[in-house]
Design a protein around this motif. Structure first.
Motif, PDB file in Angstrom:
ATOM      1  N   TYR A  63      -2.975  13.883  -4.806  1.00 45.16           N
ATOM      2  CA  TYR A  63      -2.919  14.414  -3.457  1.00 45.16           C
ATOM      3  C   TYR A  63      -2.703  13.236  -2.506  1.00 45.16           C
ATOM      4  O   TYR A  63      -3.386  12.212  -2.598  1.00 45.16           O
ATOM      5  N   ALA A  64      -1.750  13.375  -1.542  1.00 43.38           N
ATOM      6  CA  ALA A  64      -1.344  12.235  -0.702  1.00 43.38           C
ATOM      7  C   ALA A  64      -2.505  11.563   0.038  1.00 43.38           C
ATOM      8  O   ALA A  64      -2.642  10.333  -0.005  1.00 43.38           O
ATOM      9  N   PRO A  65      -3.391  12.346   0.739  1.00 41.67           N
ATOM     10  CA  PRO A  65      -4.516  11.677   1.434  1.00 41.67           C
ATOM     11  C   PRO A  65      -5.425  10.926   0.467  1.00 41.67           C
ATOM     12  O   PRO A  65      -5.915   9.843   0.771  1.00 41.67           O
ATOM     13  N   THR A  66      -5.634  11.526  -0.727  1.00 39.02           N
ATOM     14  CA  THR A  66      -6.484  10.863  -1.713  1.00 39.02           C
ATOM     15  C   THR A  66      -5.823   9.587  -2.224  1.00 39.02           C
ATOM     16  O   THR A  66      -6.478   8.551  -2.400  1.00 39.02           O
ATOM     17  N   ALA A  89       0.831  -1.206   0.000  1.00 43.01           N
ATOM     18  CA  ALA A  89       0.000   0.000   0.000  1.00 43.01           C
ATOM     19  C   ALA A  89       0.860   1.248   0.000  1.00 43.01           C
ATOM     20  O   ALA A  89       0.546   2.239  -0.691  1.00 43.01           O
ATOM     21  N   GLY A  90       1.954   1.222   0.747  1.00 43.46           N
ATOM     22  CA  GLY A  90       2.858   2.375   0.762  1.00 43.46           C
ATOM     23  C   GLY A  90       3.462   2.636  -0.597  1.00 43.46           C
ATOM     24  O   GLY A  90       3.617   3.802  -1.019  1.00 43.46           O
ATOM     25  N   ILE A  91       3.814   1.572  -1.312  1.00 44.99           N
ATOM     26  CA  ILE A  91       4.389   1.736  -2.657  1.00 44.99           C
ATOM     27  C   ILE A  91       3.356   2.343  -3.601  1.00 44.99           C
ATOM     28  O   ILE A  91       3.668   3.244  -4.407  1.00 44.99           O
ATOM     29  N   GLU A  92       2.121   1.877  -3.496  1.00 43.77           N
ATOM     30  CA  GLU A  92       1.064   2.414  -4.358  1.00 43.77           C
ATOM     31  C   GLU A  92       0.832   3.893  -4.090  1.00 43.77           C
ATOM     32  O   GLU A  92       0.619   4.692  -5.021  1.00 43.77           O
ATOM     33  N   ALA A 126      -3.728   7.734  -0.567  1.00 40.11           N
ATOM     34  CA  ALA A 126      -3.803   6.730   0.494  1.00 40.11           C
ATOM     35  C   ALA A 126      -5.196   6.097   0.549  1.00 40.11           C
ATOM     36  O   ALA A 126      -5.347   4.884   0.744  1.00 40.11           O
ATOM     37  N   LYS A 127      -6.215   6.938   0.365  1.00 37.86           N
ATOM     38  CA  LYS A 127      -7.592   6.440   0.407  1.00 37.86           C
ATOM     39  C   LYS A 127      -7.868   5.515  -0.753  1.00 37.86           C
ATOM     40  O   LYS A 127      -8.604   4.537  -0.633  1.00 37.86           O
ATOM     41  N   LYS A 155       3.039   6.059  -2.941  1.00 42.72           N
ATOM     42  CA  LYS A 155       4.181   6.818  -3.473  1.00 42.72           C
ATOM     43  C   LYS A 155       4.077   6.976  -4.982  1.00 42.72           C
ATOM     44  O   LYS A 155       4.392   8.037  -5.539  1.00 42.72           O
ATOM     45  N   LYS A 156       3.649   5.928  -5.666  1.00 45.79           N
ATOM     46  CA  LYS A 156       3.495   6.021  -7.123  1.00 45.79           C
ATOM     47  C   LYS A 156       2.440   7.052  -7.500  1.00 45.79           C
ATOM     48  O   LYS A 156       2.615   7.846  -8.431  1.00 45.79           O
ATOM     49  N   SER A 157       1.331   7.029  -6.764  1.00 51.24           N
ATOM     50  CA  SER A 157       0.245   7.969  -7.077  1.00 51.24           C
ATOM     51  C   SER A 157       0.667   9.406  -6.820  1.00 51.24           C
ATOM     52  O   SER A 157       0.353  10.314  -7.592  1.00 51.24           O
ATOM     53  N   VAL A 158       1.410   9.608  -5.699  1.00 50.13           N
ATOM     54  CA  VAL A 158       1.879  10.957  -5.374  1.00 50.13           C
ATOM     55  C   VAL A 158       2.869  11.438  -6.444  1.00 50.13           C
ATOM     56  O   VAL A 158       2.861  12.612  -6.862  1.00 50.13           O
TER      57      VAL A 158
END
Length: 395
Positions: free
Chosen positions: A170-173, A157-160, A175-176, A162-165
């Motif tokens: 947006y980081a919270p989005t 999940a953390g890797i995903e 993560a969600k 980081k890729k999205s960011v």
């Protein structure tokens, strides 16, 4: 004992209900073997049977990790696995060493991180880690699989995120979005998912049944050897009531003190639970009277009944789904009071079901009591001394 020294055969033993009730209580408290089975053994079980499961949930299961990648990603996975309360990790240089540790029972499973894991992840290719657990110990295996799953899932999940960011999210989005459909698992009635809270309330009913059966059959066998077994129908009802009363008190000991001490779910429908015990105990006591007349010897009840506990529990439908049993066992299991009793007890005392919601369990217990009592009358007729059977005071 020679028959010439035995009690007279032409009279019925305590033919009235109250006299039989008092005589049975007296005989129980002067017979150390029966007293041990009926009262002392359930108390000892109540103390010591739940004790091994006092921790409830298995934690700190020893596991191994083979890191063939030796990268930042693999070290992150190992760090998360080591932080899990379910696992105690140790490193192995290769799979052969991990297998030897598992054969020596030093670990319950291990995870293999393959070479090139980080490179595959960074390049966007599918990547896997391998988790192997000892399926011979299913509770330990479950913890091994679950502990490693949570560690790897958290890192993934953390890797995903980081890729999205990195792609501008947006980081919270981000993560969600790693869990588009959040899943919440909330166990009811045994919220800690403890093993003791699962098994002890059910086994307590089996303990009550087996100790009452053995005590009753021993007592009736003793009376048969002494030629004191014959009595009227009212006398048999008095005997059943006396034996049931003491077992009922032991049931209250479990529902009250034992479950309270170990913090098991309890008391959700106390009146229903007491009503259940008031029906369950006479049903078992009546079966014990039948077995006592059948065995006709004091020791035989122990020799036979002591081996029946595990099969009876297995076919009750509690440790294993009843519809998955062989057809013949699905029919035979309804001959034992524990089959309706265990689930009915758990549903009333732990789950708070109403009496009407578990009425089928009560109906089965009533049917079993009637069945056992008819058998008791048949055995009474067959084992009654001739002079006593002619005594018109019977019944």
């Amino acid at each position: 004992m020679p028959k010439s020294n035995l009690a007279p055969q032409h009279t019925l033993s305590a033919p009235t209900f109250f006299a039989s009730f008092i005589q049975t209580l007296t005989d129980i408290f002067v017979d150390k073997g029966v007293l041990l089975m009926l009262i002392i053994a359930p108390i000892i079980y109540g103390f010591f049977y739940p004790w091994p499961y006092s921790t409830e949930v298995v934690n700190h299961v020893p596991v191994g990790i083979i890191d063939n990648d030796n990268s930042n990603l693999s070290r992150t996975i190992i760090r998360y696995a080591s932080a899990s309360p379910q696992l105690d990790t140790q490193r192995f240089i290769n799979e052969h060493a991990a297998k030897e540790a598992m054969w020596s029972n030093d670990i319950a499973g291990y995870m293999i991180i393959p070479t090139g894991l980080e490179r595959q992840v960074l390049s966007g290719k599918a990547a896997n880690v391998i988790v192997l657990g000892n399926g011979g110990y299913f509770i330990l295996n479950k913890n091994v699989q679950l502990g490693f799953l949570q560690a790897v899932s958290t890192v993934s999940a953390g890797i995903e995120v980081k890729k999205s960011v990195a792609q501008g999210a947006y980081a919270p989005t981000a993560a969600k979005n790693t869990q588009a459909v959040p899943l919440k698992i909330m166990p009811l009635y045994n919220q800690t998912e403890g093993y003791g809270a699962y098994v002890v309330p059910a086994v307590s009913i089996l303990i009550l049944q087996q100790t009452l059966l053995m005590a009753t059959a021993m007592l009736i066998g003793t009376w048969y050897e002494q030629r004191r077994h014959a009595t009227s129908i009212r006398g048999w009802l008095g005997r059943i009531m006396a034996l049931s009363l003491l077992s009922f008190i032991m049931g209250c000991f479990y529902y009250g003190w034992a479950f309270e001490l170990h913090h098991y779910a309890r008391g959700e429908n106390m009146l229903g639970s007491l009503l259940f015990l008031a029906l369950f105990c006479p049903t078992v006591a009546t079966l014990g009277c039948v077995l006592g007349l059948w065995f006709r010897q004091r020791e035989r009840s122990l020799q036979i009944l002591i081996f029946s506990s595990l099969p009876i529990f297995f076919v009750s439908g509690y440790p294993w789904p009843a519809d998955q049993l062989p057809d013949i066992l699905q029919a035979v299991r309804w001959l034992f009071p524990t089959t309706p009793a265990i689930n009915t007890s758990v549903q009333l005392n732990q789950m708070g079901a109403s009496v009407s919601q578990v009425a089928s369990g009560f109906y089965v217990l009533v049917a079993l009591w009637l069945f056992y009592f008819i058998l008791l009358l048949l055995f009474r007729w067959r084992t009654q001394p001739q002079s006593s059977s002619q005594n018109k005071t019977a019944g």
